[in-house]
Scaffold this motif. Sequence first.
Motif, PDB file in Angstrom:
ATOM      1  N   LYS A  87       0.940  -1.086   0.197  1.00 20.64           N
ATOM      2  CA  LYS A  87      -0.111  -0.031  -0.010  1.00 20.64           C
ATOM      3  C   LYS A  87       0.684   1.080  -0.170  1.00 20.64           C
ATOM      4  O   LYS A  87       1.758   1.437   0.956  1.00 20.64           O
ATOM      5  CB  LYS A  87      -0.857   0.129   1.044  1.00 20.64           C
ATOM      6  N   ILE A  88       0.948   2.175  -1.135  1.00 22.76           N
ATOM      7  CA  ILE A  88       1.514   3.092  -1.143  1.00 22.76           C
ATOM      8  C   ILE A  88       0.848   4.288  -0.458  1.00 22.76           C
ATOM      9  O   ILE A  88      -0.078   4.826  -1.120  1.00 22.76           O
ATOM     10  CB  ILE A  88       2.223   3.594  -2.579  1.00 22.76           C
ATOM     11  N   SER A  89       1.164   4.382   0.603  1.00 22.17           N
ATOM     12  CA  SER A  89       0.163   5.524   1.474  1.00 22.17           C
ATOM     13  C   SER A  89       1.177   5.801   2.712  1.00 22.17           C
ATOM     14  O   SER A  89       2.326   5.081   3.163  1.00 22.17           O
ATOM     15  CB  SER A  89      -0.953   4.570   2.238  1.00 22.17           C
ATOM     16  N   GLY A  90       0.598   6.758   3.631  1.00 21.28           N
ATOM     17  CA  GLY A  90       1.408   7.092   4.683  1.00 21.28           C
ATOM     18  C   GLY A  90       2.725   8.133   4.572  1.00 21.28           C
ATOM     19  O   GLY A  90       3.513   7.891   5.242  1.00 21.28           O
ATOM     20  N   ALA A  91       2.768   8.952   3.396  1.00 18.51           N
ATOM     21  CA  ALA A  91       4.172   9.364   2.822  1.00 18.51           C
ATOM     22  C   ALA A  91       4.524  10.672   4.052  1.00 18.51           C
ATOM     23  O   ALA A  91       5.362  10.483   4.381  1.00 18.51           O
ATOM     24  CB  ALA A  91       3.901  10.240   1.530  1.00 18.51           C
ATOM     25  N   TYR A  92       3.277  10.922   4.870  1.00 21.50           N
ATOM     26  CA  TYR A  92       3.914  11.901   6.053  1.00 21.50           C
ATOM     27  C   TYR A  92       3.976  11.287   7.142  1.00 21.50           C
ATOM     28  O   TYR A  92       4.240  11.953   8.099  1.00 21.50           O
ATOM     29  CB  TYR A  92       2.348  12.791   6.026  1.00 21.50           C
ATOM     30  N   LEU A  93       3.918   9.902   7.453  1.00 29.16           N
ATOM     31  CA  LEU A  93       4.155   9.523   8.841  1.00 29.16           C
ATOM     32  C   LEU A  93       5.680   9.071   9.148  1.00 29.16           C
ATOM     33  O   LEU A  93       5.903   9.253  10.316  1.00 29.16           O
ATOM     34  CB  LEU A  93       3.352   8.062   8.760  1.00 29.16           C
ATOM     35  N   TYR A  94       6.448   8.336   8.301  1.00 32.48           N
ATOM     36  CA  TYR A  94       7.781   7.906   8.615  1.00 32.48           C
ATOM     37  C   TYR A  94       8.958   8.486   8.025  1.00 32.48           C
ATOM     38  O   TYR A  94      10.009   8.041   8.119  1.00 32.48           O
ATOM     39  CB  TYR A  94       7.527   6.235   8.071  1.00 32.48           C
ATOM     40  N   GLY A  95       8.637   9.409   7.111  1.00 28.28           N
ATOM     41  CA  GLY A  95      10.066  10.070   6.492  1.00 28.28           C
ATOM     42  C   GLY A  95      10.226  11.258   7.275  1.00 28.28           C
ATOM     43  O   GLY A  95       9.603  11.700   8.350  1.00 28.28           O
ATOM     44  N   SER A  96      11.429  12.026   6.956  1.00 30.24           N
ATOM     45  CA  SER A  96      11.990  12.951   7.604  1.00 30.24           C
ATOM     46  C   SER A  96      11.662  14.303   6.755  1.00 30.24           C
ATOM     47  O   SER A  96      11.878  15.347   7.294  1.00 30.24           O
ATOM     48  CB  SER A  96      13.438  12.895   8.121  1.00 30.24           C
ATOM     49  N   ALA A  97      11.364  14.271   5.524  1.00 30.81           N
ATOM     50  CA  ALA A  97      11.211  15.507   4.564  1.00 30.81           C
ATOM     51  C   ALA A  97       9.934  16.073   4.981  1.00 30.81           C
ATOM     52  O   ALA A  97       8.876  15.259   5.087  1.00 30.81           O
ATOM     53  CB  ALA A  97      11.647  15.012   3.186  1.00 30.81           C
ATOM     54  N   PRO A  98       9.681  17.253   4.847  1.00 29.48           N
ATOM     55  CA  PRO A  98       8.567  17.808   5.159  1.00 29.48           C
ATOM     56  C   PRO A  98       7.466  17.887   3.835  1.00 29.48           C
ATOM     57  O   PRO A  98       7.931  17.633   2.776  1.00 29.48           O
ATOM     58  CB  PRO A  98       8.665  19.215   5.469  1.00 29.48           C
ATOM     59  N   GLY A  99       6.102  18.155   3.993  1.00 33.43           N
ATOM     60  CA  GLY A  99       5.284  18.311   3.032  1.00 33.43           C
ATOM     61  C   GLY A  99       5.315  19.384   2.386  1.00 33.43           C
ATOM     62  O   GLY A  99       6.212  20.400   3.058  1.00 33.43           O
ATOM     63  N   THR A 124      -5.237   6.745   1.655  1.00 29.96           N
ATOM     64  CA  THR A 124      -4.919   7.826   2.124  1.00 29.96           C
ATOM     65  C   THR A 124      -4.412   7.919   3.853  1.00 29.96           C
ATOM     66  O   THR A 124      -3.911   8.830   4.087  1.00 29.96           O
ATOM     67  CB  THR A 124      -5.989   8.803   2.140  1.00 29.96           C
ATOM     68  N   ASP A 125      -4.736   6.708   4.290  1.00 30.33           N
ATOM     69  CA  ASP A 125      -4.573   6.586   5.833  1.00 30.33           C
ATOM     70  C   ASP A 125      -5.704   7.514   6.640  1.00 30.33           C
ATOM     71  O   ASP A 125      -5.471   7.958   7.860  1.00 30.33           O
ATOM     72  CB  ASP A 125      -3.260   6.961   6.074  1.00 30.33           C
ATOM     73  N   TRP A 126      -6.751   8.191   5.629  1.00 33.11           N
ATOM     74  CA  TRP A 126      -7.617   8.807   6.411  1.00 33.11           C
ATOM     75  C   TRP A 126      -8.548   7.924   7.307  1.00 33.11           C
ATOM     76  O   TRP A 126      -8.661   6.695   7.013  1.00 33.11           O
ATOM     77  CB  TRP A 126      -8.734   9.131   5.227  1.00 33.11           C
ATOM     78  N   PRO A 127      -8.674   8.158   8.701  1.00 36.56           N
ATOM     79  CA  PRO A 127      -8.650   9.542   8.989  1.00 36.56           C
ATOM     80  C   PRO A 127      -7.605  10.053   9.906  1.00 36.56           C
ATOM     81  O   PRO A 127      -7.529  10.605  10.647  1.00 36.56           O
ATOM     82  CB  PRO A 127      -9.936   9.529  10.048  1.00 36.56           C
ATOM     83  N   HIS A 128      -6.400   9.413   9.458  1.00 32.26           N
ATOM     84  CA  HIS A 128      -5.269   9.817   9.914  1.00 32.26           C
ATOM     85  C   HIS A 128      -5.037   9.792  11.619  1.00 32.26           C
ATOM     86  O   HIS A 128      -4.878  10.717  12.129  1.00 32.26           O
ATOM     87  CB  HIS A 128      -4.855  11.247   9.474  1.00 32.26           C
ATOM     88  N   PRO A 129      -5.100   8.739  12.047  1.00 28.17           N
ATOM     89  CA  PRO A 129      -5.424   8.284  13.279  1.00 28.17           C
ATOM     90  C   PRO A 129      -3.911   8.669  13.830  1.00 28.17           C
ATOM     91  O   PRO A 129      -3.991   9.430  15.132  1.00 28.17           O
ATOM     92  CB  PRO A 129      -5.395   6.670  13.548  1.00 28.17           C
ATOM     93  N   ASP A 130      -2.616   8.649  13.535  1.00 26.62           N
ATOM     94  CA  ASP A 130      -1.396   9.177  14.249  1.00 26.62           C
ATOM     95  C   ASP A 130      -1.506  10.712  14.330  1.00 26.62           C
ATOM     96  O   ASP A 130      -0.810  11.140  15.189  1.00 26.62           O
ATOM     97  CB  ASP A 130      -0.214   8.709  13.358  1.00 26.62           C
ATOM     98  N   LYS A 137       1.862  15.837  12.331  1.00 28.66           N
ATOM     99  CA  LYS A 137       0.949  16.934  11.766  1.00 28.66           C
ATOM    100  C   LYS A 137      -0.036  16.325  11.166  1.00 28.66           C
ATOM    101  O   LYS A 137       0.080  15.527  10.123  1.00 28.66           O
ATOM    102  CB  LYS A 137       1.751  17.926  11.410  1.00 28.66           C
ATOM    103  N   MET A 138      -1.122  16.752  10.959  1.00 28.05           N
ATOM    104  CA  MET A 138      -2.403  16.420  10.179  1.00 28.05           C
ATOM    105  C   MET A 138      -2.012  16.676   8.677  1.00 28.05           C
ATOM    106  O   MET A 138      -1.692  17.942   8.676  1.00 28.05           O
ATOM    107  CB  MET A 138      -3.629  17.236  10.556  1.00 28.05           C
ATOM    108  N   PRO A 139      -2.126  16.084   7.990  1.00 26.16           N
ATOM    109  CA  PRO A 139      -1.884  16.081   6.704  1.00 26.16           C
ATOM    110  C   PRO A 139      -2.870  16.985   5.584  1.00 26.16           C
ATOM    111  O   PRO A 139      -4.140  16.735   6.346  1.00 26.16           O
ATOM    112  CB  PRO A 139      -1.569  14.811   5.861  1.00 26.16           C
ATOM    113  N   ASP A 140      -2.782  17.639   4.649  1.00 28.29           N
ATOM    114  CA  ASP A 140      -3.826  17.991   3.799  1.00 28.29           C
ATOM    115  C   ASP A 140      -4.029  16.968   2.967  1.00 28.29           C
ATOM    116  O   ASP A 140      -3.413  16.365   2.180  1.00 28.29           O
ATOM    117  CB  ASP A 140      -3.062  19.213   3.046  1.00 28.29           C
ATOM    118  N   ASP A 141      -5.400  16.340   2.854  1.00 31.91           N
ATOM    119  CA  ASP A 141      -6.007  15.416   2.227  1.00 31.91           C
ATOM    120  C   ASP A 141      -5.859  15.529   0.753  1.00 31.91           C
ATOM    121  O   ASP A 141      -5.383  14.475  -0.146  1.00 31.91           O
ATOM    122  CB  ASP A 141      -7.219  14.796   2.381  1.00 31.91           C
ATOM    123  N   ILE A 142      -6.078  16.921   0.094  1.00 27.60           N
ATOM    124  CA  ILE A 142      -5.842  17.419  -1.099  1.00 27.60           C
ATOM    125  C   ILE A 142      -4.381  17.031  -1.620  1.00 27.60           C
ATOM    126  O   ILE A 142      -4.225  16.461  -2.762  1.00 27.60           O
ATOM    127  CB  ILE A 142      -6.186  18.821  -1.484  1.00 27.60           C
TER     128      ILE A 142
END
Length: 167
Positions: A87-99, A124-130, A137-142
């Motif tokens: 599942k290509i998802s969770g880009a905002y969860l485990y890396g160190s580079a910012p959005g 998307t990992d919505w509703p973004h439990p982490d 930080k809460m990601p922007d779904d768009i």
Amino acid sequence: MRGTRIQFGLGDPVKIPEVEPLARRIATRGWHMQFNMLPAQYGEHEALLARLPVPVMIDHMARANAVDSDAFRSLRRLLDGGNAWVKISGAYLYGSAPGPDYADTSAIARALVAAHPERCVWGTDWPHPDASSGRVKMPDDINLVNLFGRWVPGTALRHRILVENPE
């Protein structure tokens, strides 16, 4: 129901010795097993995942934070074996580079799509439990939808990952 999700490193409600017997039980139903583990656990349990009698879904790109990481190498070997999906998802969860680009995890997603587009699905990992818990930080779904568009060039390939592969 189409499968079961196994969490390791987050309370471990299913123990490692229980995975294979559970996989044999759900194989008769045509189900899959989805795994969400700590990155090091993918290498530690790679042989187990490879021999399971059900399709294996690896969640959040194995939480790999670099294409030269052990978690990414384990994930690639599992995909190469032909019984695993990612599942290509969770880009905002485990890396160190910012959005909004998440450059490190975006590189992982692009590498996975290039190597095994027939084994990728998107989420998307919505509703973004982490994020809801305050861990990240809460990601922007768009932005996440647009990010997928940058990871996966071309309409046919997007259709494959969004429609055909999940089918």
